[in-house]
Scaffold this motif. Structure first.
Motif, mmCIF file in Angstrom:
data_model
loop_
_atom_site.group_PDB
_atom_site.id
_atom_site.type_symbol
_atom_site.label_atom_id
_atom_site.label_comp_id
_atom_site.label_asym_id
_atom_site.label_seq_id
_atom_site.Cartn_x
_atom_site.Cartn_y
_atom_site.Cartn_z
ATOM 1 N N PRO A 1 25.506 40.241 26.553
ATOM 2 C CA PRO A 1 25.289 41.681 26.709
ATOM 3 C C PRO A 1 24.330 41.963 27.869
ATOM 4 C CG PRO A 1 24.824 40.964 24.456
ATOM 5 C CD PRO A 1 25.090 39.746 25.253
ATOM 6 N N PRO A 2 24.534 43.037 28.602
ATOM 7 C CA PRO A 2 23.687 43.332 29.770
ATOM 8 C C PRO A 2 22.198 43.408 29.442
ATOM 9 C CG PRO A 2 25.562 44.807 29.693
ATOM 10 C CD PRO A 2 25.582 44.013 28.426
ATOM 11 N N GLU A 3 21.838 43.855 28.248
ATOM 12 C CA GLU A 3 20.412 43.996 27.920
ATOM 13 C C GLU A 3 19.714 42.654 27.715
ATOM 14 O OE1 GLU A 3 22.937 44.569 24.245
ATOM 15 O OE2 GLU A 3 22.895 45.480 26.218
ATOM 16 N N SER A 4 20.466 41.550 27.593
ATOM 17 C CA SER A 4 19.839 40.241 27.422
ATOM 18 C C SER A 4 19.721 39.465 28.730
ATOM 19 C CB SER A 4 20.622 39.415 26.409
ATOM 20 O OG SER A 4 21.897 39.102 26.930
ATOM 21 N N VAL A 5 20.196 40.025 29.815
ATOM 22 C CA VAL A 5 20.145 39.351 31.113
ATOM 23 C C VAL A 5 18.836 39.709 31.806
ATOM 24 C CG1 VAL A 5 21.238 39.104 33.367
ATOM 25 C CG2 VAL A 5 22.636 39.348 31.319
ATOM 26 N N ILE A 6 18.099 38.705 32.247
ATOM 27 C CA ILE A 6 16.857 38.919 32.991
ATOM 28 C C ILE A 6 17.159 38.674 34.459
ATOM 29 C CG2 ILE A 6 14.496 38.126 33.345
ATOM 30 C CD1 ILE A 6 14.553 37.205 30.392
#
Length: 60
Positions: free
Chosen positions: A44-49
């Motif tokens: 998910p995009p929110e877990s990508v740093i």
């Protein structure tokens, strides 16, 4: 579709110093016929740093 027309002329490259590389980057010197780029995430995009640069080791 993007069409790019390039007129090749003489290219003379001296020294190159790369301090960092971004997470999606390309560095070319010279000719190429085709550059194909793609990207895919399976998380998910929110877990990508995303960081702006990855430091390269310095030469001593």
């Amino acid at each position: 579709m993007l069409t790019l027309n390039v007129v090749n002329k003489e290219l003379c490259v001296g020294d190159i110093r790369i301090v960092g590389v971004s997470s999606a980057s390309i560095f070319l010197i010279g000719d190429t016929e085709v550059v194909s780029l793609s990207s895919m995430f399976d998380t998910p995009p929110e877990s990508v740093i995303i960081a702006p640069f990855v430091p390269l080791p310095t030469e001593e």
